[in-house]
Design an enzyme around this catalytic site. Structure first.
Site, PDB file in Angstrom:
ATOM      1  N   ALA A  65       0.780  -0.790   0.406  1.00 43.23           N
ATOM      2  CA  ALA A  65       0.283  -0.075   0.007  1.00 43.23           C
ATOM      3  C   ALA A  65       0.974   1.112  -0.368  1.00 43.23           C
ATOM      4  O   ALA A  65       1.774   0.770   0.305  1.00 43.23           O
ATOM      5  CB  ALA A  65      -0.721  -0.160   1.254  1.00 43.23           C
ATOM      6  N   GLY A 108       0.511  -5.029   0.515  1.00 42.42           N
ATOM      7  CA  GLY A 108      -0.618  -5.592  -0.238  1.00 42.42           C
ATOM      8  C   GLY A 108      -0.917  -5.523  -1.842  1.00 42.42           C
ATOM      9  O   GLY A 108      -0.982  -5.699  -2.344  1.00 42.42           O
ATOM     10  N   GLU A 111      -0.943  -9.407  -1.142  1.00 39.66           N
ATOM     11  CA  GLU A 111      -2.255  -9.499  -0.785  1.00 39.66           C
ATOM     12  C   GLU A 111      -3.210  -9.196  -1.917  1.00 39.66           C
ATOM     13  O   GLU A 111      -3.509 -10.361  -2.588  1.00 39.66           O
ATOM     14  CB  GLU A 111      -2.812  -8.775   0.143  1.00 39.66           C
ATOM     15  CG  GLU A 111      -2.472  -8.495   1.526  1.00 39.66           C
ATOM     16  CD  GLU A 111      -2.939  -7.130   2.952  1.00 39.66           C
ATOM     17  OE1 GLU A 111      -2.100  -6.645   2.361  1.00 39.66           O
ATOM     18  OE2 GLU A 111      -3.118  -8.255   3.648  1.00 39.66           O
ATOM     19  N   GLU A 131       4.274  -5.146   7.080  1.00 37.69           N
ATOM     20  CA  GLU A 131       3.309  -4.128   7.678  1.00 37.69           C
ATOM     21  C   GLU A 131       4.095  -4.517   9.034  1.00 37.69           C
ATOM     22  O   GLU A 131       3.634  -3.134   9.301  1.00 37.69           O
ATOM     23  CB  GLU A 131       1.825  -4.997   7.592  1.00 37.69           C
ATOM     24  CG  GLU A 131       0.969  -4.504   6.072  1.00 37.69           C
ATOM     25  CD  GLU A 131       1.449  -5.738   5.474  1.00 37.69           C
ATOM     26  OE1 GLU A 131       2.056  -6.649   5.169  1.00 37.69           O
ATOM     27  OE2 GLU A 131       0.463  -5.802   4.825  1.00 37.69           O
TER      28      GLU A 131
HETATM   29  N1  CO8 Z   1       4.548   3.414  -0.693  1.00 38.21           N
HETATM   30  C1  CO8 Z   1       4.998   4.173  -0.714  1.00 38.21           C
HETATM   31  N2  CO8 Z   1       6.088   4.066  -1.909  1.00 38.21           N
HETATM   32  C2  CO8 Z   1       6.739   3.563  -1.499  1.00 38.21           C
HETATM   33  C3  CO8 Z   1       6.385   2.039  -0.527  1.00 38.21           C
HETATM   34  C4  CO8 Z   1       5.333   1.828  -0.417  1.00 38.21           C
HETATM   35  N3  CO8 Z   1       4.889   1.078  -0.038  1.00 38.21           N
HETATM   36  N4  CO8 Z   1       8.043   1.217  -1.164  1.00 38.21           N
HETATM   37  C5  CO8 Z   1       8.654   2.238  -2.335  1.00 38.21           C
HETATM   38  N5  CO8 Z   1       8.110   3.132  -1.888  1.00 38.21           N
HETATM   39  C6  CO8 Z   1       9.550   4.552  -2.298  1.00 38.21           C
HETATM   40  C7  CO8 Z   1      10.277   4.688  -1.457  1.00 38.21           C
HETATM   41  O1  CO8 Z   1       9.724   5.716  -0.542  1.00 38.21           O
HETATM   42  C8  CO8 Z   1      11.365   5.513  -2.455  1.00 38.21           C
HETATM   43  O2  CO8 Z   1      10.539   6.832  -3.135  1.00 38.21           O
HETATM   44  P1  CO8 Z   1      12.084   8.242  -3.021  1.00 38.21           P
HETATM   45  O3  CO8 Z   1      12.634   7.449  -4.381  1.00 38.21           O
HETATM   46  O4  CO8 Z   1      11.347   8.861  -3.287  1.00 38.21           O
HETATM   47  O5  CO8 Z   1      12.462   8.016  -1.956  1.00 38.21           O
HETATM   48  C9  CO8 Z   1      11.026   4.811  -4.276  1.00 38.21           C
HETATM   49  O6  CO8 Z   1       9.460   4.052  -3.316  1.00 38.21           O
HETATM   50  C10 CO8 Z   1      12.166   3.905  -3.804  1.00 38.21           C
HETATM   51  O7  CO8 Z   1      12.434   2.991  -2.618  1.00 38.21           O
HETATM   52  P2  CO8 Z   1      13.701   2.503  -2.005  1.00 38.21           P
HETATM   53  O8  CO8 Z   1      14.026   3.714  -2.340  1.00 38.21           O
HETATM   54  O9  CO8 Z   1      13.365   2.465  -0.671  1.00 38.21           O
HETATM   55  O10 CO8 Z   1      14.026   1.066  -2.884  1.00 38.21           O
HETATM   56  P3  CO8 Z   1      15.023  -0.160  -2.243  1.00 38.21           P
HETATM   57  O11 CO8 Z   1      15.780  -0.570  -3.547  1.00 38.21           O
HETATM   58  O12 CO8 Z   1      16.447   0.607  -1.123  1.00 38.21           O
HETATM   59  O13 CO8 Z   1      14.025  -0.677  -1.041  1.00 38.21           O
HETATM   60  C11 CO8 Z   1      11.748  -1.917  -0.918  1.00 38.21           C
HETATM   61  C12 CO8 Z   1      12.630  -1.081  -1.399  1.00 38.21           C
HETATM   62  C13 CO8 Z   1      12.329  -2.919   0.071  1.00 38.21           C
HETATM   63  C14 CO8 Z   1      10.909  -2.366  -1.177  1.00 38.21           C
HETATM   64  C15 CO8 Z   1      11.246  -0.653   0.196  1.00 38.21           C
HETATM   65  O14 CO8 Z   1      10.939   0.129   0.146  1.00 38.21           O
HETATM   66  C16 CO8 Z   1      10.622  -0.638   0.754  1.00 38.21           C
HETATM   67  O15 CO8 Z   1       9.967  -1.374   2.289  1.00 38.21           O
HETATM   68  N6  CO8 Z   1       9.415  -0.419   1.207  1.00 38.21           N
HETATM   69  C17 CO8 Z   1       7.605  -0.357   2.141  1.00 38.21           C
HETATM   70  C18 CO8 Z   1       7.582  -2.239   2.083  1.00 38.21           C
HETATM   71  C19 CO8 Z   1       6.628  -2.219   2.893  1.00 38.21           C
HETATM   72  O16 CO8 Z   1       6.511  -1.188   3.688  1.00 38.21           O
HETATM   73  N7  CO8 Z   1       5.191  -2.255   2.576  1.00 38.21           N
HETATM   74  C20 CO8 Z   1       4.131  -2.528   3.203  1.00 38.21           C
HETATM   75  C21 CO8 Z   1       3.129  -1.465   2.990  1.00 38.21           C
HETATM   76  S1  CO8 Z   1       1.665  -1.491   4.269  1.00 38.21           S
HETATM   77  C22 CO8 Z   1       0.362  -2.647   3.475  1.00 38.21           C
HETATM   78  O17 CO8 Z   1       0.937  -2.815   2.126  1.00 38.21           O
HETATM   79  C23 CO8 Z   1      -0.095  -2.371   3.702  1.00 38.21           C
HETATM   80  C24 CO8 Z   1      -1.877  -2.860   3.257  1.00 38.21           C
HETATM   81  C25 CO8 Z   1      -2.661  -2.640   3.926  1.00 38.21           C
HETATM   82  C26 CO8 Z   1      -4.602  -2.848   2.797  1.00 38.21           C
HETATM   83  C27 CO8 Z   1      -3.965  -2.766   1.499  1.00 38.21           C
HETATM   84  C28 CO8 Z   1      -4.704  -1.422   1.070  1.00 38.21           C
HETATM   85  C29 CO8 Z   1      -4.071  -0.507  -0.339  1.00 38.21           C
END
Ligand code: CO8
Length: 257
Positions: A65, A108, A111, A131
């Protein structure tokens, strides 16, 4: 609806939805979910479309998400504003959906892939429910679908630690169907989609319905449901054609009724 965050295409009987927010690893904001649901509504209404492929890009299927979107929200704002209606529309989509997964498939995103019917993964695919690291938990069916696919202990491990699975682990655990080379992901997905699209569409639809029913009911009720759908297929022209073609030792030509 004009799409900003997805790309769609139809080729023969196969439709494709590609998530297209590469800068944020295809994070699923509300708008993207709306667009996926709207595209599926259009594909449901289009009898020509028999199978859908849902994919992202090389780096990410979807990294979850959109964290920016919910970062400042209160519980009441989430309750009022995030009703998961689009997720329900995806869940109820009656035609098969193949998830073609490369790179991050998290939260998400995982999911969403699990809401699809078949998951193909490249060697770079990483599956996880991270999450817990944000102080929350899966909210789009992850705690329900994951244990049904991988078992309780493995689901607990993934959800409670947030650990990512490699593609081979995901296959070994029963989350993904198979690992395919990155270069041929879409070819593999299209071949599989075309294979299913060549079957009798009503039989495919009812078989999907019966398998999904097995996930949320008892064997007895599920088997009763299955039997009713089985009888129903005897009312289709494609059942007559399928059996006739077998008896005449030729390929069936299914029409979809
Ligand atoms: N949301 C928003 N932005 C994101 C997300 C995200 N989930 N994941 C990555 N991005 C963005 C980063 O902020 C970054 O943006 P910027 O360049 O502006 O800083 C860009 O994408 C690239 O990401 P990274 O620089 O972090 O890339 P890395 O290769 O270093 O890392 C990862 C990749 C490991 C995937 C890392 O980005 C990460 O940990 N992301 C978050 C993953 C996460 O926690 N996902 C779960 C989110 S919560 C959720 O899904 C709840 C679901 C609930 C119901 C569903 C509702 C839709």
């Amino acid at each position: 609806m004009t799409y900003e965050n997805i790309l769609t295409a139809i080729d023969g009987h196969v439709a494709t939805i590609q998530l297209n927010r590469p800068k944020v690893l295809n994070a699923l904001n509300q708008r993207t979910m709306e667009e996926i649901a709207a595209a599926l509504d259009a594909f449901e209404a289009d009898a020509k479309v028999r199978v859908v492929i849902l994919t992202g890009d090389e780096r990410a299927f979807a990294a979850g998400a959109d964290i920016n979107e919910f970062a400042g929200k209160t519980a009441v704002e989430m309750l009022e504003g995030y009703r998961f209606a689009q997720w329900e529309r995806i869940r109820k989509f009656p035609k098969p959906i193949i998830a073609a997964v490369s790179g991050f498939c998290l939260g998400g995103g995982c999911e969403l892939a699990m809401t699809c019917d078949i998951i193909l993964a490249t060697e770079t695919a990483r599956f996880g429910q991270p999450e817990i690291n944000l102080g929350i938990m899966p909210g789009a069916g992850g705690t329900q679908r994951l244990p049904r696919l991988v078992g309780k202990g493995r689901a607990m491990e993934m959800i409670l630690t947030g650990r990512h699975l490699s593609a081979t682990e995901a296959v070994a655990w029963g989350l993904a169907n198979r690992v395919v080379p990155a270069a041929s992901l879409m070819d593999e997905a299209r071949n599989l989609a075309a294979e299913i699209a060549a079957k009798a569409p009503v039989a495919v639809r009812l078989a999907k319905e019966a398998v999904l029913k097995s996930m949320d009911t008892t064997i007895e009720l599920g088997a009763d449901h299955e039997r009713r759908l089985f009888y129903l297929l005897f009312a289709t022209e494609d059942r007559r054609e399928g059996v006739q073609a077998f008896l005449e030792k030729r390929k069936p030509n299914f029409q979809g009724w």
